[in-house]
Design a protein around this motif. Sequence first.
Motif, PDB file in Angstrom:
ATOM      1  N   ILE A  46       0.843  -1.206   0.000  1.00 35.65           N
ATOM      2  CA  ILE A  46       0.000   0.000   0.000  1.00 35.65           C
ATOM      3  C   ILE A  46       0.873   1.248   0.000  1.00 35.65           C
ATOM      4  CG2 ILE A  46      -1.578   1.343   1.435  1.00 35.65           C
ATOM      5  CD1 ILE A  46      -2.962  -1.290   2.137  1.00 35.65           C
ATOM      6  N   ARG A  47       1.946   1.238   0.782  1.00 29.99           N
ATOM      7  CA  ARG A  47       2.838   2.392   0.822  1.00 29.99           C
ATOM      8  C   ARG A  47       3.473   2.667  -0.532  1.00 29.99           C
ATOM      9  NH1 ARG A  47       6.003   1.657   6.547  1.00 29.99           N
ATOM     10  NH2 ARG A  47       4.277   2.342   7.852  1.00 29.99           N
ATOM     11  N   LYS A  48       3.748   1.633  -1.275  1.00 25.21           N
ATOM     12  CA  LYS A  48       4.366   1.813  -2.587  1.00 25.21           C
ATOM     13  C   LYS A  48       3.339   2.272  -3.636  1.00 25.21           C
ATOM     14  CE  LYS A  48       8.095  -1.566  -2.141  1.00 25.21           C
ATOM     15  NZ  LYS A  48       8.596  -2.873  -2.601  1.00 25.21           N
ATOM     16  N   VAL A  49       2.140   1.744  -3.572  1.00 26.13           N
ATOM     17  CA  VAL A  49       1.158   1.934  -4.643  1.00 26.13           C
ATOM     18  C   VAL A  49       0.228   3.125  -4.391  1.00 26.13           C
ATOM     19  CG1 VAL A  49      -0.759   0.788  -5.825  1.00 26.13           C
ATOM     20  CG2 VAL A  49       1.274  -0.494  -5.255  1.00 26.13           C
ATOM     21  N   LEU A  50      -0.019   3.481  -3.141  1.00 27.89           N
ATOM     22  CA  LEU A  50      -1.014   4.498  -2.802  1.00 27.89           C
ATOM     23  C   LEU A  50      -0.766   5.854  -3.460  1.00 27.89           C
ATOM     24  CD1 LEU A  50      -3.599   4.907  -1.194  1.00 27.89           C
ATOM     25  CD2 LEU A  50      -2.187   5.722   0.698  1.00 27.89           C
ATOM     26  N   PRO A  51       0.454   6.422  -3.494  1.00 36.40           N
ATOM     27  CA  PRO A  51       0.630   7.717  -4.157  1.00 36.40           C
ATOM     28  C   PRO A  51       0.269   7.689  -5.643  1.00 36.40           C
ATOM     29  CG  PRO A  51       2.520   7.250  -2.767  1.00 36.40           C
ATOM     30  CD  PRO A  51       1.684   6.015  -2.795  1.00 36.40           C
ATOM     31  N   ALA A  52       0.643   6.614  -6.313  1.00 39.95           N
ATOM     32  CA  ALA A  52       0.295   6.505  -7.739  1.00 39.95           C
ATOM     33  C   ALA A  52      -1.213   6.386  -7.918  1.00 39.95           C
ATOM     34  CB  ALA A  52       1.001   5.303  -8.356  1.00 39.95           C
ATOM     35  N   ILE A  53      -1.870   5.646  -7.005  1.00 43.21           N
ATOM     36  CA  ILE A  53      -3.331   5.487  -7.096  1.00 43.21           C
ATOM     37  C   ILE A  53      -4.018   6.826  -6.849  1.00 43.21           C
ATOM     38  CG2 ILE A  53      -5.324   4.458  -5.947  1.00 43.21           C
ATOM     39  CD1 ILE A  53      -3.697   1.916  -5.585  1.00 43.21           C
ATOM     40  N   LEU A  54      -3.538   7.578  -5.873  1.00 41.47           N
ATOM     41  CA  LEU A  54      -4.133   8.892  -5.601  1.00 41.47           C
ATOM     42  C   LEU A  54      -3.944   9.840  -6.782  1.00 41.47           C
ATOM     43  CD1 LEU A  54      -3.191   9.473  -1.855  1.00 41.47           C
ATOM     44  CD2 LEU A  54      -5.440   8.979  -2.814  1.00 41.47           C
ATOM     45  N   LYS A  56      -3.631   8.978  -9.935  1.00 46.18           N
ATOM     46  CA  LYS A  56      -4.548   8.525 -10.994  1.00 46.18           C
ATOM     47  C   LYS A  56      -5.986   8.903 -10.668  1.00 46.18           C
ATOM     48  CE  LYS A  56      -1.787   6.547 -13.890  1.00 46.18           C
ATOM     49  NZ  LYS A  56      -1.630   7.064 -15.242  1.00 46.18           N
ATOM     50  N   ARG A  57      -6.354   8.819  -9.374  1.00 44.91           N
ATOM     51  CA  ARG A  57      -7.709   9.186  -8.987  1.00 44.91           C
ATOM     52  C   ARG A  57      -7.966  10.659  -9.265  1.00 44.91           C
ATOM     53  NH1 ARG A  57     -10.422  10.448  -3.553  1.00 44.91           N
ATOM     54  NH2 ARG A  57     -12.581   9.986  -4.026  1.00 44.91           N
ATOM     55  N   ALA A  58      -6.999  11.522  -8.927  1.00 48.47           N
ATOM     56  CA  ALA A  58      -7.153  12.954  -9.191  1.00 48.47           C
ATOM     57  C   ALA A  58      -7.258  13.204 -10.688  1.00 48.47           C
ATOM     58  CB  ALA A  58      -5.978  13.716  -8.602  1.00 48.47           C
ATOM     59  N   GLU A  59      -6.465  12.490 -11.472  1.00 44.80           N
ATOM     60  CA  GLU A  59      -6.515  12.638 -12.934  1.00 44.80           C
ATOM     61  C   GLU A  59      -7.864  12.195 -13.478  1.00 44.80           C
ATOM     62  OE1 GLU A  59      -4.180  10.814 -16.815  1.00 44.80           O
ATOM     63  OE2 GLU A  59      -3.163  10.842 -14.869  1.00 44.80           O
ATOM     64  N   VAL A  60      -8.384  11.086 -12.947  1.00 45.61           N
ATOM     65  CA  VAL A  60      -9.690  10.586 -13.389  1.00 45.61           C
ATOM     66  C   VAL A  60     -10.786  11.584 -13.028  1.00 45.61           C
ATOM     67  CG1 VAL A  60     -11.426   8.802 -12.928  1.00 45.61           C
ATOM     68  CG2 VAL A  60      -9.084   8.147 -13.429  1.00 45.61           C
ATOM     69  N   LEU A  61     -10.723  12.171 -11.822  1.00 42.93           N
ATOM     70  CA  LEU A  61     -11.731  13.157 -11.428  1.00 42.93           C
ATOM     71  C   LEU A  61     -11.670  14.392 -12.325  1.00 42.93           C
ATOM     72  CD1 LEU A  61     -11.536  12.968  -7.525  1.00 42.93           C
ATOM     73  CD2 LEU A  61     -13.366  12.130  -9.010  1.00 42.93           C
ATOM     74  N   SER A  62     -10.455  14.823 -12.665  1.00 37.93           N
ATOM     75  CA  SER A  62     -10.301  15.965 -13.566  1.00 37.93           C
ATOM     76  C   SER A  62     -10.867  15.649 -14.947  1.00 37.93           C
ATOM     77  CB  SER A  62      -8.822  16.344 -13.663  1.00 37.93           C
ATOM     78  OG  SER A  62      -8.617  17.308 -14.649  1.00 37.93           O
ATOM     79  N   LEU A  63     -10.545  14.464 -15.444  1.00 37.12           N
ATOM     80  CA  LEU A  63     -11.078  14.059 -16.742  1.00 37.12           C
ATOM     81  C   LEU A  63     -12.600  13.937 -16.706  1.00 37.12           C
ATOM     82  CD1 LEU A  63      -8.450  11.386 -17.854  1.00 37.12           C
ATOM     83  CD2 LEU A  63      -8.827  13.627 -18.854  1.00 37.12           C
TER      84      LEU A  63
END
Length: 186
Positions: A46-54, A56-63
């Motif tokens: 989770i520590r490794k993947v969470l920043p990338a997921i966040l 991507k989530r911000a990018e998806v919300l913007s899109l």
Amino acid sequence: MRKQKKMEPGSDLNFKAKKTSEKLSENVHIFANDPSLAFFRIQEHIRKVLPAILEKRAEVLSLQSNLQGHCFDMEYGVQALKSIEKSENTFYNIQEILKTSIFLKQQLKYEESRKKTKKESIKNSVYKRFSAHLALELPDLPDFSGVMRDTTQRMETIIATGQGLTNISTTQSNSTELQRSHTTLH
């Protein structure tokens, strides 16, 4: 050859019990520590993947918000096109009115040019007829330059001597003379 060690029947049982208890304790140890190890691995993941997921989530919300805006624009455009389709009759009426107004403007222009040519032809013909029947001889007019010079000199002397304010009656009599002489000239 080797000699096989003969074991006692109780020692064999002790050996097997010892082995079994070691295996059981090892399994209990694994069962006890395995969940914590699993949670550690999950936490590490989770520590490794969470920043990338966040990110991507911000990018998806913007899109998503951009896409929603484009959808609203598209709906507005579709509504505008539908309203333009409904206003086809209005545009046809405007086109017909423009055609009619252009035609009427051309007619007015033609009538104005026709009236001008008619007036010019009437004017020319009236003058031609009038001048053909009339012989006008103008009498010789007398030379008025002397009267004009005399009046100009009188005005200059009045202004130069400053008698304009003191001799108002003289100026009024002179102006009546000027008016009389002016009226008698015509």
